[in-house]
Design a protein around this motif. Structure first.
Motif, PDB file in Angstrom:
ATOM      1  N   THR A   1       0.307  -3.928   1.873  1.00  0.00           N
ATOM      2  CA  THR A   1      -1.132  -4.161   1.861  1.00  0.00           C
ATOM      3  C   THR A   1      -1.727  -3.042   2.656  1.00  0.00           C
ATOM      4  N   GLU A   2      -1.162  -2.515   3.901  1.00  0.00           N
ATOM      5  CA  GLU A   2      -1.669  -1.560   4.749  1.00  0.00           C
ATOM      6  C   GLU A   2      -1.558  -0.304   4.042  1.00  0.00           C
TER       7      GLU A   2
ATOM      8  N   LYS B   1      -1.569   0.229   1.054  1.00  0.00           N
ATOM      9  CA  LYS B   1      -2.674   0.132  -0.225  1.00  0.00           C
ATOM     10  C   LYS B   1      -3.969   0.682   0.236  1.00  0.00           C
ATOM     11  N   LYS B   2      -4.367   0.092   1.534  1.00  0.00           N
ATOM     12  CA  LYS B   2      -5.665   0.394   2.350  1.00  0.00           C
ATOM     13  C   LYS B   2      -5.574   1.728   2.657  1.00  0.00           C
TER      14      LYS B   2
ATOM     15  N   GLY C   1      -6.310   4.024  -0.381  1.00  0.00           N
ATOM     16  CA  GLY C   1      -7.560   4.094  -0.821  1.00  0.00           C
ATOM     17  C   GLY C   1      -8.637   5.028  -0.371  1.00  0.00           C
ATOM     18  N   GLU C   2      -8.092   5.552   1.180  1.00  0.00           N
ATOM     19  CA  GLU C   2      -8.939   6.107   1.954  1.00  0.00           C
ATOM     20  C   GLU C   2      -8.669   7.619   1.351  1.00  0.00           C
TER      21      GLU C   2
END
Length: 72
Positions: A62-63, A65-66, A69-70
């Motif tokens: 999950t981290e 993916k974040k 996304g940046e």
């Protein structure tokens, strides 16, 4: 060295393929009968052999993916 038991519980996708047929894959893998984790590594055809890889928990994926996304 003790044998490592693994089971690919879910194939998510292929990231790339090398000239000799090895594929870099994202899978959910259970190692030594433990809870499956996300795993990125190279696999030979028929998954007879594997290369070094990285294993991530659900929280770590999950981290990741974040962070991805940046990226612009």
């Amino acid at each position: 060295m003790a044998d490592i038991k693994f089971e690919v519980t879910k194939h998510i996708g292929v990231l790339s393929e090398g000239s000799k047929g090895w594929q870099k894959e994202l899978n959910l893998v259970s190692w030594n009968d433990r809870e499956p984790k996300y795993d990125i590594r190279d696999w030979s055809p028929e998954r007879a052999k594997m290369g070094k890889g990285v294993t991530l928990s659900a929280a770590e994926i999950t981290e990741l993916k974040k962070l991805l996304g940046e990226i612009e």
